[in-house]
Every structure is written in structure tokens, then in C-alpha cells.
Design a protein around this motif. Structure first.
Motif, PDB file in Angstrom:
ATOM      1  N   ARG A  29       0.851  -1.366   0.141  1.00 26.65           N
ATOM      2  CA  ARG A  29      -0.044   0.049  -0.295  1.00 26.65           C
ATOM      3  C   ARG A  29       0.803   1.232   0.008  1.00 26.65           C
ATOM      4  NH1 ARG A  29      -3.216  -3.274   3.512  1.00 26.65           N
ATOM      5  NH2 ARG A  29      -1.989  -2.084   5.105  1.00 26.65           N
ATOM      6  N   ASP A  30       1.804   1.403   0.834  1.00 27.28           N
ATOM      7  CA  ASP A  30       2.779   2.458   0.863  1.00 27.28           C
ATOM      8  C   ASP A  30       4.207   2.287   0.461  1.00 27.28           C
ATOM      9  OD1 ASP A  30       3.856   1.061   2.968  1.00 27.28           O
ATOM     10  OD2 ASP A  30       3.133   2.393   4.440  1.00 27.28           O
ATOM     11  N   GLY A  31       4.510   0.982   0.038  1.00 24.81           N
ATOM     12  CA  GLY A  31       5.962   0.808  -0.336  1.00 24.81           C
ATOM     13  C   GLY A  31       6.944   0.731   0.582  1.00 24.81           C
ATOM     14  N   VAL A 113      12.216  -5.529  18.394  1.00 28.12           N
ATOM     15  CA  VAL A 113      12.195  -4.234  17.310  1.00 28.12           C
ATOM     16  C   VAL A 113      12.080  -4.750  15.806  1.00 28.12           C
ATOM     17  CG1 VAL A 113      13.272  -2.814  19.103  1.00 28.12           C
ATOM     18  CG2 VAL A 113      14.543  -3.849  17.164  1.00 28.12           C
ATOM     19  N   PHE A 114      11.620  -3.623  15.220  1.00 29.13           N
ATOM     20  CA  PHE A 114      11.871  -3.784  13.649  1.00 29.13           C
ATOM     21  C   PHE A 114      12.096  -2.604  13.126  1.00 29.13           C
ATOM     22  CE2 PHE A 114       7.144  -2.737  14.483  1.00 29.13           C
ATOM     23  CZ  PHE A 114       7.030  -1.614  13.442  1.00 29.13           C
ATOM     24  N   GLU A 115      12.809  -2.833  11.797  1.00 21.69           N
ATOM     25  CA  GLU A 115      13.237  -1.709  11.070  1.00 21.69           C
ATOM     26  C   GLU A 115      12.264  -1.413   9.872  1.00 21.69           C
ATOM     27  OE1 GLU A 115      17.834  -1.423  10.865  1.00 21.69           O
ATOM     28  OE2 GLU A 115      17.320  -3.503  10.962  1.00 21.69           O
ATOM     29  N   ALA A 116      12.061  -0.114   9.569  1.00 18.71           N
ATOM     30  CA  ALA A 116      11.117   0.075   8.599  1.00 18.71           C
ATOM     31  C   ALA A 116      12.046   0.997   7.504  1.00 18.71           C
ATOM     32  CB  ALA A 116      10.132   0.962   8.905  1.00 18.71           C
ATOM     33  N   PHE A 117      11.896   0.756   6.209  1.00 21.86           N
ATOM     34  CA  PHE A 117      12.616   1.427   5.306  1.00 21.86           C
ATOM     35  C   PHE A 117      11.694   1.893   4.080  1.00 21.86           C
ATOM     36  CE2 PHE A 117      15.201  -2.156   7.147  1.00 21.86           C
ATOM     37  CZ  PHE A 117      16.418  -1.558   7.158  1.00 21.86           C
ATOM     38  N   ALA A 121      10.280   3.108  -1.866  1.00 24.38           N
ATOM     39  CA  ALA A 121       8.813   3.268  -1.758  1.00 24.38           C
ATOM     40  C   ALA A 121       8.498   3.394  -3.499  1.00 24.38           C
ATOM     41  CB  ALA A 121       8.306   3.977  -1.039  1.00 24.38           C
ATOM     42  N   GLU A 122       9.223   4.609  -4.015  1.00 27.20           N
ATOM     43  CA  GLU A 122       8.669   4.876  -5.267  1.00 27.20           C
ATOM     44  C   GLU A 122       8.826   4.053  -6.352  1.00 27.20           C
ATOM     45  OE1 GLU A 122      10.193   8.255  -8.580  1.00 27.20           O
ATOM     46  OE2 GLU A 122      10.524   8.585  -6.412  1.00 27.20           O
ATOM     47  N   LEU A 123       9.914   3.120  -6.394  1.00 25.70           N
ATOM     48  CA  LEU A 123      10.051   1.880  -7.316  1.00 25.70           C
ATOM     49  C   LEU A 123       8.954   1.025  -6.813  1.00 25.70           C
ATOM     50  CD1 LEU A 123      11.778   0.488  -9.492  1.00 25.70           C
ATOM     51  CD2 LEU A 123      13.134  -0.294  -7.680  1.00 25.70           C
TER      52      LEU A 123
END
Length: 145
Positions: A29-31, A113-117, A121-123
Motif C-alpha cells: 500500500r505504501d511501499g 524491534v523492527f526496522e522500517a525502510f 517506495a517509489e520503485l
């Protein structure tokens, strides 16, 4: 947020893959994509398996209130990121005391914990079928001049 009962992966908008103990979870949904390792990966596996999240949090309490709050914050973060949602099927999940994450939490005493990147997203959100110029195509290659 009041976490109760079982949750499930928010498919089909969310997909995941296990890369040798590290889960990479992609939100279409948000990449954004997420990395879950160690205890976080085990928790993800248990949530996917239908274990009740409130039961997992309660079972982690013997390791300390800080750890239990950390587990709850982690699970809340998964909900807020749109990665999991309350289970839509009527089937109950397995008992929380069987969850692999509980034993690991009690043994490791590490807050998950989790890491978000969002760097790709654009690709990820691009649409190579519809985001094209009819006369040029996609992707547009540059001349080698």
C-alpha cells in the motif's frame, strides 16, 4: 491500543519472506518494507500462526514488565504500520503458551524491534504497465551518445 485475540497478516497488501531467520515484510500500500530479526522474527511467525497476541504479552510478563510492555509496543507497531489486522476467520489460534516467541522472550530477555525502510517506495509503487508513455515505453532508455 488494546490488543486482544489473534491477528493475521494484512494480505494481500502485505507480503513477507523468510530469509534464513530474518523476515522481510513488504507493505504494497505504501511501499515500505520492514526487517524483523531474532525475537521479532519469532513473534512475527507466531502471529502469522494464529497465536493470541494478548496471550503472548501475558506469557512474557514473568521476564519483567518492561519486556512485556516492549512486546506489546512491538505488536502495536505492527498494527499501526498496517502489517497485521485482527483475524477475520472465526477459527481460534493455538494456545499462547505454545508460542515459540514466549520461550525465546523468556530466555533472551530482549525487547523485539523492527526496522522500517522507505528508500525504495517509489520503485515499489511504480506501475510498469500503466506508467508508460505510449510513444516511449517504460523504462525510458537514454541514448548512448
Amino acid at each position: 491500543m488494546d490488543l486482544k485475540g489473534s491477528y493475521e497478516v494484512a494480505a494481500p497488501e502485505v507480503v513477507d519472506e523468510d530469509f534464513g531467520g530474518e523476515f522481510v515484510v513488504l507493505n504494497l500500500r505504501d511501499g515500505r518494507y520492514f526487517s524483523l530479526r531474532g525475537v521479532a522474527a519469532t513473534l512475527w511467525r507466531d502471529v502469522r500462526g494464529g497465536y493470541a497476541v494478548d496471550g503472548i504479552v501475558a506469557a512474557a510478563r514473568p521476564a519483567g514488565d518492561d519486556l512485556a510492555r516492549g512486546v506489546e509496543a512491538f505488536l502495536t507497531g505492527l498494527v499501526e504500520a498496517g502489517l497485521i489486522r485482527p483475524r477475520t476467520s472465526a477459527a481460534d489460534g493455538p494456545a499462547a503458551t505454545e508460542a515459540a516467541s514466549v520461550a525465546e522472550l523468556l530466555r533472551e530477555r530482549v525487547v523485539p524491534v523492527f526496522e522500517a525502510f522507505d528508500d525504495m517506495a517509489e520503485l515499489i509503487l511504480s506501475d510498469p504497465i500503466h506508467d508508460v508513455e505510449e510513444d516511449i515505453g517504460w523504462p525510458v532508455r537514454r541514448d548512448a551518445s
